[in-house]
Design a protein around this motif. Structure first.
Motif, PDB file in Angstrom:
ATOM      1  N   TYR A  35       0.977  -1.263   0.046  1.00 35.98           N
ATOM      2  CA  TYR A  35       0.030  -0.015  -0.057  1.00 35.98           C
ATOM      3  C   TYR A  35       0.726   1.210  -0.008  1.00 35.98           C
ATOM      4  CZ  TYR A  35      -3.347   3.670   1.402  1.00 35.98           C
ATOM      5  OH  TYR A  35      -4.137   4.728   1.226  1.00 35.98           O
ATOM      6  N   ILE A  36       1.839   1.422   0.787  1.00 37.42           N
ATOM      7  CA  ILE A  36       2.490   2.507   1.115  1.00 37.42           C
ATOM      8  C   ILE A  36       3.602   2.736  -0.129  1.00 37.42           C
ATOM      9  CG2 ILE A  36       2.390   2.619   3.411  1.00 37.42           C
ATOM     10  CD1 ILE A  36       5.319   1.780   3.822  1.00 37.42           C
ATOM     11  N   THR A  37       3.898   1.588  -0.623  1.00 33.36           N
ATOM     12  CA  THR A  37       4.921   1.934  -2.091  1.00 33.36           C
ATOM     13  C   THR A  37       3.812   1.926  -3.423  1.00 33.36           C
ATOM     14  OG1 THR A  37       4.984  -0.757  -2.248  1.00 33.36           O
ATOM     15  CG2 THR A  37       6.852   0.660  -1.069  1.00 33.36           C
ATOM     16  N   GLY A  38       2.564   1.963  -3.188  1.00 35.94           N
ATOM     17  CA  GLY A  38       1.882   2.110  -4.610  1.00 35.94           C
ATOM     18  C   GLY A  38       1.653   0.924  -5.232  1.00 35.94           C
ATOM     19  N   ARG A  39       2.134  -0.398  -4.694  1.00 33.81           N
ATOM     20  CA  ARG A  39       1.952  -1.464  -5.600  1.00 33.81           C
ATOM     21  C   ARG A  39       0.667  -2.289  -5.148  1.00 33.81           C
ATOM     22  NH1 ARG A  39       7.667  -1.339  -4.113  1.00 33.81           N
ATOM     23  NH2 ARG A  39       8.876  -1.738  -5.917  1.00 33.81           N
ATOM     24  N   PHE A  40      -0.397  -1.454  -4.972  1.00 34.03           N
ATOM     25  CA  PHE A  40      -1.518  -2.048  -4.640  1.00 34.03           C
ATOM     26  C   PHE A  40      -2.427  -2.670  -5.407  1.00 34.03           C
ATOM     27  CE2 PHE A  40      -4.971  -2.248  -1.308  1.00 34.03           C
ATOM     28  CZ  PHE A  40      -4.122  -2.672  -0.131  1.00 34.03           C
TER      29      PHE A  40
ATOM     30  N   PHE B  22       7.565   5.270 -11.761  1.00 34.41           N
ATOM     31  CA  PHE B  22       8.492   5.326 -10.570  1.00 34.41           C
ATOM     32  C   PHE B  22       9.187   3.793 -10.493  1.00 34.41           C
ATOM     33  CE2 PHE B  22       9.272   4.220  -6.191  1.00 34.41           C
ATOM     34  CZ  PHE B  22      10.467   4.855  -5.901  1.00 34.41           C
ATOM     35  N   HIS B  23       8.360   2.925 -10.544  1.00 35.03           N
ATOM     36  CA  HIS B  23       9.105   1.871 -10.398  1.00 35.03           C
ATOM     37  C   HIS B  23       9.719   1.403 -11.822  1.00 35.03           C
ATOM     38  CE1 HIS B  23       5.870   0.828  -7.367  1.00 35.03           C
ATOM     39  NE2 HIS B  23       7.194   1.331  -6.625  1.00 35.03           N
TER      40      HIS B  23
END
Lengths: 253, 216
Positions: free
Chosen positions: A247-252, B5-6
């Motif tokens: 969640y916090i790294t946006g990989r949700f 970003f990734h």
């Protein structure tokens, strides 16, 4: 409950009608700290926040099981007075909502309905509360002007001053900066950090950087569960749960 | 935005690896040039040194830009922090390669140039440590660096062996002083490169687990 815990939930469940919104939440909120609740929309963070001062009582279909302890006392016990709870546990909402009254009257409103009639006393409360909310210098010469003439950021600090006027122990904030520009947001965040010297602040935010900047503890919620609760630095540097990390790294999703 | 970003983070990792392989190759080529007495192997070192400095600069800029634009957290942040530190360690490794290369033209002409003692062995160990630290970073796999401390201890021991041998040699034969002093320097450079491999391994461990360790 140890001395450093001011609010605690034990196996808290909440339903809105047939839909369960909170599942077995057990959390201990440390005293005189800023605790942030983060998570995607609909995860239950605002619902949990509203439990802390029984705001969910206002929703007919809401039903809860489990316990919520404020300074060790069950806030849902029969002997507990809900108005006293809301006096001790104040709330600031997403959109600034000053009363359509003067700046002075907004702050004096709470103490007045709690029976304070002496003008000197009210003057003193208004000044102290506005100072604590970092608004005094900006409004001291126009206390009797309409509150609605203030800027959005000033209105939100006025709402914080209004909640401080009844001397709460805890201040709940539900996305207090989401309607504000970055400068007003920075002022509120500075204020939140200062307030934690004397009060306990619990803030719900969608802005993870805000949680990282302003809080000492963070709880991550997902689908009604408290997935992880830890020191903010730990959550944002090395969370224990993969779900939190995603969640916090946006990989949700 | 998250995809972008990734993608940039993957590109940053590739850049760090590219720099790492250049630094490692500079070290490897310098030692090989000594062994084979082939000065042509170090002729490109000025260009390599410039390329290494450019990579150092580019990676640092990229890391700072990613932090400023995306405010990364958790493993993303740890990866960037690791890249920033690796950047410095790898730059030093490449520079030690250059420092050894500088000695090559004079050394291959000396009468003692056949006596390299344990320098090639020490170089193999050190280069292996750097390669495995880079592999661990690339694959996020700590198993390849689990024995890095033992390898580092072997490198240290070899350095002292070379030091002792060189001192004995200098006592016996005053004419070998230049050569032996250079050997001592080279052993010192290789030992420092081993230290940098350990520091990279520590950072990779932090990147993967979130736990800070000290290998030595």
């Amino acid at each position: 409950m140890d001395d450093s815990t001011i609010l605690e939930t034990r196996d808290l469940n909440l339903w809105y009608g047939p839909k369960q919104a909170l599942l077995n939440i057990s959390i201990r909120v440390p005293k005189n700290t800023v605790t942030a609740l983060i998570g995607p929309s609909g995860c239950g963070k605002s619902t949990l926040l509203r439990c802390f001062n029984r705001m969910n009582d206002l929703i007919d279909s809401a039903r809860i099981t489990g316990q919520i302890l404020f300074e060790g006392d069950d806030i849902y016990a029969d002997r507990t007075d809900v108005y006293t709870i809301r006096e001790k546990i104040g709330m600031v909402f997403q959109k600034p909502n000053p009363f359509p009254k003067s700046i002075y009257e907004n702050v004096a409103y709470g103490p007045r309905i709690h029976g304070e009639r002496h003008k000197e006393m009210l003057d003193d409360i208004v000044e102290t509360s506005l100072r604590r909310a970092a608004l005094w210098d900006e409004v001291k010469d126009r206390l009797h002007e309409p509150a609605l003439a203030l800027s959005g950021g000033q209105q939100q600090r006025l709402c914080i001053a209004r909640s401080l006027a009844v001397e709460p122990r805890v201040i709940l904030m539900d996305e207090p900066c989401s309607a504000l520009d970055p400068i007003a947001t920075a002022k509120i965040e500075d204020l939140i950090i200062r307030l934690a010297r004397d009060y306990t602040v619990i803030i719900v935010t969608h802005n993870m950087q805000q949680a990282a900047r302003a809080s000492e503890y963070t709880g991550f919620m997902y689908m009604g569960r408290l997935v992880e609760f830890d020191r903010t630095q730990q959550i944002f540097e090395d969370p224990a749960e993969e779900l939190t990390e995603n969640y916090i790294t946006g990989r949700f999703g | 935005m998250v995809e972008k970003f990734h993608g940039e983070l993957r590109s940053l990792k590739r850049d760090v690896l590219e720099m790492g392989y250049l630094a490692r190759d500079m070290l490897q080529r310098a030692v090989k040039a000594l062994e084979t007495r082939d000065v042509s192997m170090v002729e490109s070192f000025d260009r390599d040194k410039k390329r290494l400095a450019d990579q150092d600069h580019e990676i640092e800029q990229k890391c700072l830009r990613l932090i400023a634009l995306y405010q990364p957290v958790a493993k993303d942040l740890r990866t960037i922090a690791t890249a920033l530190k690796m950047n410095t360690y790898l730059y030093r490794v490449g520079r030690y390669g250059k420092d050894i290369a500088v000695l090559v033209p004079d050394l291959v002409d000396t009468r003692d140039s056949g006596r390299l003692a344990d320098i090639p062995l020490m170089a193999d160990l050190t280069i292996g440590m750097i390669t495995d630290a880079l592999t661990a970073f690339e694959r996020e796999d700590l198993s390849v660096i689990q024995d890095i401390l033992e390898r580092e201890e072997k490198v240290d021991a070899l350095r002292y062996d070379i030091l002792r041998e060189s001192l004995d040699c200098m006592k016996d034969d005053g004419g070998s002083i230049t050569w032996c002093t250079d050997c001592i320097m080279i052993a010192r450079y290789l030992e420092r490169c081993g230290d940098h491999a350990c520091k990279i391994a520590e950072k990779v461990h932090y990147m993967v687990t979130g736990e800070r360790i000290e290998i030595r």
